[in-house]
Design a protein around this motif. Structure first.
Motif, short mmCIF file in Angstrom:
data_model
loop_
_atom_site.label_atom_id
_atom_site.label_comp_id
_atom_site.label_asym_id
_atom_site.label_seq_id
_atom_site.Cartn_x
_atom_site.Cartn_y
_atom_site.Cartn_z
N GLY A 54 47.04 41.91 29.47
CA GLY A 54 48.14 41.23 30.12
C GLY A 54 48.07 41.23 31.80
N LEU A 55 47.53 42.05 32.45
CA LEU A 55 47.46 42.06 33.69
C LEU A 55 46.46 41.08 34.29
N LYS A 56 45.23 40.81 33.56
CA LYS A 56 44.17 40.11 33.89
C LYS A 56 44.89 38.56 33.66
N THR A 57 45.54 38.33 32.58
CA THR A 57 46.06 37.06 32.36
C THR A 57 47.05 36.75 33.61
N ARG A 58 47.84 37.66 33.93
CA ARG A 58 48.77 37.60 35.25
C ARG A 58 47.99 37.06 36.50
N VAL A 59 46.85 37.82 36.81
CA VAL A 59 46.00 37.38 37.83
C VAL A 59 45.37 36.13 37.81
N GLU A 60 45.08 35.74 36.75
CA GLU A 60 44.51 34.41 36.45
C GLU A 60 45.60 33.54 36.59
N ASN A 61 46.51 33.57 36.45
CA ASN A 61 47.78 32.59 36.67
C ASN A 61 48.12 32.41 37.91
N ILE A 62 48.44 33.47 38.82
CA ILE A 62 48.59 33.67 40.04
C ILE A 62 47.41 32.89 40.85
N ASN A 63 46.36 33.23 40.64
CA ASN A 63 45.20 32.64 41.29
C ASN A 63 45.07 31.30 41.11
N ALA A 64 45.61 30.81 39.82
CA ALA A 64 45.80 29.11 39.68
C ALA A 64 46.95 28.61 40.44
N GLU A 65 47.87 29.60 40.65
CA GLU A 65 49.20 29.02 41.49
C GLU A 65 48.60 28.91 42.95
N VAL A 66 47.83 29.97 43.53
CA VAL A 66 47.12 29.84 44.65
C VAL A 66 46.41 28.60 44.87
N GLU A 67 45.57 28.26 44.05
CA GLU A 67 44.69 27.17 43.92
C GLU A 67 45.55 25.81 44.12
N GLU A 140 49.62 43.65 44.47
CA GLU A 140 50.08 44.56 43.31
C GLU A 140 49.36 44.55 42.15
N ALA A 141 49.23 43.45 41.60
CA ALA A 141 48.49 43.46 40.35
C ALA A 141 47.05 43.95 40.31
N ASP A 142 46.25 43.81 41.47
CA ASP A 142 44.78 44.45 41.45
C ASP A 142 45.22 46.06 41.50
N ALA A 143 46.09 46.52 42.28
CA ALA A 143 46.40 47.91 42.39
C ALA A 143 46.79 48.26 41.10
N ALA A 144 47.51 47.80 40.13
CA ALA A 144 47.86 48.35 38.95
C ALA A 144 46.82 48.19 37.91
N MET A 145 46.03 47.35 38.01
CA MET A 145 44.82 47.31 37.26
C MET A 145 43.73 48.31 37.37
N LYS A 146 43.61 48.60 38.73
CA LYS A 146 42.51 49.66 38.82
C LYS A 146 43.11 51.00 38.44
N GLU A 147 44.62 51.03 38.61
CA GLU A 147 44.96 52.44 38.17
C GLU A 147 45.14 52.55 36.14
N ARG A 148 45.27 51.31 35.96
CA ARG A 148 45.07 51.33 34.39
C ARG A 148 43.71 51.61 34.13
N GLU A 149 42.75 51.02 34.68
CA GLU A 149 41.23 51.00 34.21
C GLU A 149 40.89 52.40 34.30
N ALA A 150 41.40 53.16 35.49
CA ALA A 150 40.97 54.63 35.60
C ALA A 150 41.69 55.47 34.36
#
Length: 227
Positions: A54-67, A140-150
């Motif tokens: 879910g976080l990866k999908t969110r990051v992809e969507n945000i990146n698309a919005e930034v683009e 925020e999403a990247d920080a959450a992803m790193k925490e969840r990955e650990a």
């Protein structure tokens, strides 16, 4: 196929089939007990995997919005440049007008282009603020992803350790279960599997103790026991 072939070659009595079912139940119960050691780890691992997805999908969507915002920013900047060129051309034309009407008409065009520039610059500020907000969300999403990955790495390691420890016993019980299934026809096996899936304790075949079911503990009438 092995079960079909075996039951076709040997005609086991109902008593033998029931005893085989009871043996299979005891084996499956042992496997259930072994798997209990894992506790909630499999579900926790699955939840973490789902959350990461879910976080990866969110990051992809945000990146698309930034683009998209960056693309709009480039478009507006081009519009500003074009408007400035138009203004310069109109001002040059004003030097060659023949009457006040032509001068006023050109002046209105200049005013229109200036309004276009003002609107575009307003939009540029909005896009810049939008990009800034999106980048904050990305952090925020990247920080959450790193925490969840650990967390996922730790949970997976714990689960794999338990599975490595219990795997030999599970394989031994599974082999015993397959041998028991050879004495049971498909119809009984299907009913057995269906009942096991629908009860919490996984007990499909139990003994009767003191006129009560050994699984649900409900009283069984003597006539039903005789049947």
């Amino acid at each position: 196929m092995a079960t079909q072939k075996k039951t076709a070659e040997v005609d086991y009595s109902m008593q033998e089939k029931i005893l085989a079912l009871y043996e299979l139940q005891k084996i499956d119960s042992r496997i259930d007990e072994i798997n209990k050691v894992k506790g909630e780890l499999p579900l926790e691992v699955q939840d973490l995997e789902d959350e990461l997805a879910g976080l990866k999908t969110r990051v992809e969507n945000i990146n698309a919005e930034v683009e998209e915002l960056n693309a709009l920013t480039k478009q507006r900047k081009r519009e500003v440049d074009q408007a400035k060129i138009q203004i310069a051309n109109y001002k040059e034309q004003q030097n060659n007008v023949r009457n006040n009407r032509e001068f006023d008409a050109i002046n209105k065009e200049i005013e229109y282009q200036e309004l276009e520039i003002e609107l575009a610059e307003k939009r540029l500020k909005e896009y810049a603020a939008g990009v800034k907000g999106k980048k904050a969300l990305l952090e925020e999403a990247d920080a959450a992803m790193k925490e969840r990955e650990a967390d996922l790495v730790a949970k997976r390691a714990e689960l794999e350790g338990i599975e490595a420890e219990t795997q030999p016993r599970v394989e031994e019980c599974t082999a015993q279960a397959e041998r028991a299934k050879e004495r049971i026809d498909e119809r009984l096996l299907a009913a057995y599997d269906r009942i096991r899936r629908n009860v919490r304790n996984g007990l499909a075949v139990v003994t009767v103790k003191r006129d009560a079911c050994g699984g649900c503990f409900n009283r069984i009438p003597p006539q039903r026991q005789a049947d």
